[in-house]
Design an enzyme around this catalytic site. Structure first.
Site, PDB file in Angstrom:
ATOM      1  N   TRP A  21      83.559  41.142  40.912  1.00 20.64           N
ATOM      2  CA  TRP A  21      83.283  39.933  40.354  1.00 20.64           C
ATOM      3  C   TRP A  21      84.474  39.458  39.926  1.00 20.64           C
ATOM      4  O   TRP A  21      85.191  38.497  40.214  1.00 20.64           O
ATOM      5  CB  TRP A  21      82.126  39.991  39.283  1.00 20.64           C
ATOM      6  N   ASP A  52      80.853  46.361  46.185  1.00 25.03           N
ATOM      7  CA  ASP A  52      79.808  45.356  45.938  1.00 25.03           C
ATOM      8  C   ASP A  52      80.258  43.764  45.593  1.00 25.03           C
ATOM      9  O   ASP A  52      81.388  43.777  44.834  1.00 25.03           O
ATOM     10  CB  ASP A  52      78.893  45.374  44.895  1.00 25.03           C
ATOM     11  N   TYR A  57      81.947  34.959  44.211  1.00 22.45           N
ATOM     12  CA  TYR A  57      83.012  35.608  43.251  1.00 22.45           C
ATOM     13  C   TYR A  57      84.301  34.921  43.875  1.00 22.45           C
ATOM     14  O   TYR A  57      84.904  35.476  44.896  1.00 22.45           O
ATOM     15  CB  TYR A  57      82.827  36.997  43.303  1.00 22.45           C
ATOM     16  N   GLN A 176      69.428  44.984  42.727  1.00 20.61           N
ATOM     17  CA  GLN A 176      70.490  45.056  41.562  1.00 20.61           C
ATOM     18  C   GLN A 176      70.134  44.308  40.547  1.00 20.61           C
ATOM     19  O   GLN A 176      69.726  43.003  40.543  1.00 20.61           O
ATOM     20  CB  GLN A 176      71.788  44.516  42.399  1.00 20.61           C
ATOM     21  N   LEU A 206      79.293  48.163  32.253  1.00 22.85           N
ATOM     22  CA  LEU A 206      80.259  48.333  30.878  1.00 22.85           C
ATOM     23  C   LEU A 206      80.229  47.145  29.996  1.00 22.85           C
ATOM     24  O   LEU A 206      81.310  46.860  29.251  1.00 22.85           O
ATOM     25  CB  LEU A 206      81.472  48.692  31.613  1.00 22.85           C
ATOM     26  N   GLY A 279      83.347  47.633  37.659  1.00 24.80           N
ATOM     27  CA  GLY A 279      84.314  46.504  37.783  1.00 24.80           C
ATOM     28  C   GLY A 279      85.598  46.939  37.252  1.00 24.80           C
ATOM     29  O   GLY A 279      86.036  47.357  36.253  1.00 24.80           O
ATOM     30  N   ARG A 281      89.954  45.785  38.380  1.00 22.61           N
ATOM     31  CA  ARG A 281      90.895  44.758  39.213  1.00 22.61           C
ATOM     32  C   ARG A 281      92.410  45.499  39.175  1.00 22.61           C
ATOM     33  O   ARG A 281      93.640  44.680  39.347  1.00 22.61           O
ATOM     34  CB  ARG A 281      91.009  43.342  38.976  1.00 22.61           C
TER      35      ARG A 281
END
Length: 337
Positions: A21, A52, A57, A176, A206, A279, A281
């Site tokens: 995401w 996922d 997104y 989900q 989280l 998640g 990045r």
């Protein structure tokens, strides 16, 4: 890495999956493609095999980045790519649900193109669409599954009653929903999955970074960061959540862990949970994953976590984020012609 079968799909997934995401950028202060690609490749090196994503997104950006990263590794056959369908949007970013057969088929082809792949491992309806009967959507997904374009069928943000409706029409392999130590209202959904041999994925594991322990009462968020208005990060709830996190930090230290590792292990130890989405990045945001694996919380530990949160947050925040609007609703409000 720990692995698990996703329901009756025959697919084996790492128990930690990478959620993308934030990689999409919108609502997260933008994105860095090169950094994101390195993050995905680092995740693969740690043993993560489930990724996922969703068209919404970044309006295609996350899928494109996942596709580029996977192609560079040459390991497509060893990975599970889970994406979603059932959303439509304008160039200005106005979005609504659309799970019509035509839209689902169009989205699948668009996702395959962005991902540079010829099949999807787990194809999920992103949200229930109040304009399209569940039975009609389930039939479309069943057709795609029969054609071999998708290997497994999933739903996201579905109640157990809606899952029952779906399963009367078509196969279903996974569900989900939201779950973390601060937001537990969907726990019955995971229990349902356990009882019905369905795989499950958790999003918000989280709590959008709240359970990493990196925030305090002076933390602020930019206007283009969704956390600037997201209830867990605002007002009295933010203060209460920070109190809970500080106490969870103490417990984690006693176990030789940090608060993120404790929080994700708590999720993985909940009955019915198959995969917790993590998640990230940037590569360093994956450093804590090893400390989540190959141990479990005792019943007493789980109860202690629950009690810490209950004491700090007397009235738990129920996810109040409204579902996306339908096209008809936007038309009635004058946003769409």
């Amino acid at each position: 890495m720990e692995y698990i079968q996703i329901g009756s799909s025959g697919l084996s997934s790492s128990r930690i999956g990478l959620g993308t995401w934030a990689i999409g950028g919108i609502g997260w202060g933008g994105t860095d493609e090169n950094k994101s690609i390195k993050t995905i490749q680092r995740a693969i090196d740690t043993g993560i095999n489930l990724f996922d994503t969703a068209p919404i997104y970044g309006f295609g950006v996350a899928e494109e980045i996942v596709g580029k990263a996977v192609k560079q590794t040459g390991k497509r056959d060893n990975l599970l790519i889970a994406t979603k369908a059932g959303m439509e949007w304008t160039e200005e970013g106005l979005a609504w649900t659309n799970a019509s057969k035509r839209r689902i088929i169009t989205e699948l082809e668009d996702s395959l193109r962005r991902l540079q792949m010829d099949y999807i491992d787990i194809y999920q309806l992103h949200y229930p669409d109040r304009d399209t009967p569940i039975e009609e959507v389930a039939d479309t997904f069943a057709q795609l599954h029969k054609e071999g374009k998708i290997r497994a069928i999933g739903v996201s943000n579905f109640t157990t009653e809606q899952i029952d409706q779906w399963r009367r029409i078509a196969p279903l392999h996974s569900s989900q929903t939201l779950l973390n130590v601060l937001q537990k209202e969907w726990i019955p959904s995971f229990q349902y999955c356990r009882e019905n041999n369905l795989g499950s994925l958790t999003w918000g594991t989280l709590a959008q970074g709240l359970l990493t322990g990196k925030f305090n009462e002076t933390s602020t968020f930019a206007e283009d960061d969704l956390r600037s208005v997201y209830p867990p990060f605002t007002g009295e709830y933010f203060t209460q959540h920070l109190t809970a996190v500080e106490q969870l930090k103490t417990m984690a230290r006693e176990l030789g862990k940090n608060v993120a590792q404790l929080s994700v292990r708590w999720v993985l130890d909940q009955p019915g949970v198959s995969v917790a989405l993590w998640g990230a990045r940037s590569e360093h945001q994956l450093d804590d994953i090893a400390g989540v694996l190959d141990w479990s919380l005792s019943i007493e530990d789980i109860e202690r976590v629950n009690q810490i949160v209950k004491n700090a947050v007397p009235e738990p925040l129920v996810d109040s984020t409204p579902p996306p609007p339908t096209k008809k609703e936007l038309q009635e409000l004058g946003y769409l012609a």
